[in-house]
Design a protein around this motif. Structure first.
Motif, short mmCIF file in Angstrom:
data_model
loop_
_atom_site.label_atom_id
_atom_site.label_comp_id
_atom_site.label_asym_id
_atom_site.label_seq_id
_atom_site.Cartn_x
_atom_site.Cartn_y
_atom_site.Cartn_z
N SER A 218 -29.86 -17.68 48.31
CA SER A 218 -29.50 -19.06 47.99
C SER A 218 -28.89 -19.21 46.60
O SER A 218 -28.10 -20.13 46.35
N ASN A 219 -29.21 -18.30 45.67
CA ASN A 219 -28.64 -18.38 44.33
C ASN A 219 -27.37 -17.54 44.17
O ASN A 219 -26.82 -17.47 43.07
N LYS A 224 -23.31 -20.24 47.24
CA LYS A 224 -23.31 -21.56 46.63
C LYS A 224 -21.95 -22.25 46.76
O LYS A 224 -21.88 -23.48 46.91
N LYS A 230 -24.38 -24.11 53.22
CA LYS A 230 -25.49 -24.99 52.86
C LYS A 230 -26.34 -25.36 54.07
O LYS A 230 -27.57 -25.37 53.99
#
Length: 573
Positions: A218-219, A224, A230
């Protein structure tokens, strides 16, 4: 055929001449027609009956020589040097026997570095069997393929998606799949960045632990930056919550982000003591799904204090106790047909026996016949279906455990009729001799022994007073034992096996009763952790690991390799 070949070499009774690059080969039409449909059409449709000389284009004289020799002898010298040219030529002229010989050689030469190239080769020269084997090889060795293969970096996005989306992909942790995606993208970042949203849903993200998911996925900047990713992250978090709150209903297997991969091996647990009677149950453990599955093909009668081993595609169940008598019988379980067959009996009855496999032989050691504890050892050769007595051990041992490591058999602990033994010994088949090695730190009967990380591990057991949770490891190079972390539960007479680079202990007895608990040891983490419990409590069972089966999926937890729409996926959530 040797007669026809002699006639060909002597140019007798030949009715055609094959001409390639000004080299002439005298042949018999009927022999070449039997070799390939191309020659049948050449001789019957593409020429007149009186034609004797046939020019064949687009093939070298060397290749044609091999074609003709194969037609007469059914043998062809396929080598690494000529296999590609020979394969292409044989495919063009439909010499299926040579194509198969080339495929067989290529299959034997599959490596993590060339499997993708061979897979792509079969896209051009259609050989579905070889293509499937190359694809399966890439799946089974995926981590090494992704780390070492230049061909991996040349995959298209669609080809990579097909590989990482397959249930059979052999990875212990899904973060390795994500890392492989990042490596593939970074190889040509400018043109491949856009494919992150295509590839990310193929990772079983919900099977990652939350820390790895947040840190690695997710990072990640690529993730991103993608709007499409998402929604994938949100669906992953929802699936993780379902799993953690035990909302693990069967339909979760339809969720592409949470469906476990197929295991490359299965641990089977046979028989054992339940309540006051032995059982004939067989249970299969899917290490990727962390689930036990009941196998419908029961054993040849209930038994406990027996031993099972996997050899050449079958499981052998040796000795034990059926509540009436101590057994010398041995049964072989065909894992494909799920049928049992009785094979040659051992020379003596062996309850509390220990068995291991080495170099294609099954070794049965010690045990109890109702009167005596044995120091005798016998060895079984499956192809001859024969047991042979070999050198006896130094100690009488029942309820011991054994393994093989670096060409030697090791046996540890046991009971000699008076005390739980701390002694251990090893057998060298070259000298046919047993040698006492350093003793363990504790006496251990009902112990579990397995070879792991170049050591012999001795786990749990009974020391004459209580059940043990302690474990120790033997280093053959230094002839010394050292303590390793203790199990979470003390136990004896449990199943033990090594699968997915972890040591599993299954069930057993804990001073008061049989129990269901299963735990595993990771040598790298140097710690024990809980695994999925057995369905019912059991001791005196035997575990072994099976692999390489065409029907391995039948022993695994249900896996649903289906494509579902986003609307259906939301319904699952």
């Amino acid at each position: 055929m040797s007669v026809y070949n002699e006639l060909r070499l002597e140019k007798k009774l030949c009715d055609a001449v094959i001409r390639v690059e000004n080299v002439e080969f005298y042949v018999h039409k009927i022999i070449l027609c039997n070799c390939s449909p191309f020659f049948q059409v050449l001789f019957t449709r593409w020429s007149t009956p009186d034609c004797l000389v046939f020019d064949v284009p687009n093939v070298s004289a060397d290749m044609m020589k091999l074609f003709i020799e194969f037609a007469y002898t059914e043998c062809v010298p396929v080598t690494l040097e000529n296999v590609q040219e020979l394969f292409i030529a044989a495919d063009r002229y439909n010499v299926t026997g040579i194509v198969q010989a080339c495929s067989d050689l290529l299959e034997k030469q599959l490596t993590p570095q060339n499997c993708i190239g061979i897979m792509k080769f079969t896209d051009i020269y259609y050989t579905p069997e070889l293509k499937n084997k190359a694809f399966l090889f890439a799946l089974n060795h995926f981590e090494e393929v992704a780390a070492t293969s230049e061909e991996f970096m040349q995959l298209s996005a669609q080809e990579l998606s097909q590989i990482i989306g397959d249930d059979r992909l052999n990875v212990k942790q899904e973060k390795m799949v994500f890392r492989a995606i990042l490596s593939w993208i970074s190889y040509a970042a400018g043109e491949r960045r856009e494919y992150i949203s295509l590839l990310l849903p193929k990772v079983r993200l919900a099977l990652m632990n939350l820390e790895n998911f947040i840190e690695c996925v997710s990072n990640n900047p690529l993730v991103k930056e993608s709007e499409d990713c998402k929604s994938i992250l949100l669906r992953t978090l929802k699936a993780m919550l379902d799993l953690q709150t035990m909302s693990f209903f069967d339909s979760i297997y339809y969720h592409p982000l949470a469906r476990p991969r197929m295991p490359s091996a299965i641990m089977l647990a046979f028989g054992g003591w339940r309540g006051r009677v032995p059982t004939d149950a067989i249970q299969a453990y899917d290490v990727r799904a962390d689930r036990w599955v009941n196998v419908t093909s029961n054993m040849e009668g209930p038994r406990a204090y027996h031993c099972t081993v996997f050899l050449e595609g079958s499981v052998y169940c040796v000795g034990g106790f059926d509540r009436v008598e101590r057994l010398s019988s041995v049964h072989r379980f065909d894992l494909v047909l799920r049928t049992w067959q009785k094979v040659a009996e051992m020379h003596v009855r062996r309850c509390f026996v220990t068995v291991t496999v080495m170099d294609g032989f099954i070794y049965a050691m010690g045990g109890y016949d109702g009167e005596d504890r044995h120091n005798t050892v016998e060895r079984y050769q499956p192809r001859a279906n024969q047991w042979t007595l070999i050198a006896p051990m130094h100690e009488q041992r029942s309820d011991a455990s054994s393994t093989s490591l670096h060409g030697k058999v090791y046996i540890c602990g046991g009971f000699n009729g008076n005390e739980s033994l701390s002694t251990a010994e090893c057998y060298d088949p070259e000298s046919n001799q047993w040698t006492l090695i350093a003793s363990m730190g504790s006496g251990r009967s009902g112990v579990g022994v397995v070879a792991y990380a170049d050591h012999v591990f001795a786990v749990g057991g009974f020391d004459g007073t209580s059940r043990l949770s302690t474990a120790e490891a033997y280093n053959p190079e230094t002839d010394t034992w050292h303590a390793v972390p203790s199990m979470l539960s003390s136990r004896s007479n449990f199943g033990i096996a090594l699968i997915d680079d972890r040591l599993f202990v299954v069930g057993g007895f804990n001073d008061s009763s049989t129990f269901r608990a299963v735990e595993c040891f990771d040598v790298e983490a140097d710690e024990w952790s809980d695994a999925r419990d057995l369905e019912t409590s059991c001791s005196a069972l035997s575990c072994c690991v099976v692999y390489g089966l065409p029907n391995l999926a039948e022993y695994a937890s249900p896996h649903h390799s289906v494509q579902i729409s986003e609307a259906e996926e939301r319904e699952v959530e």
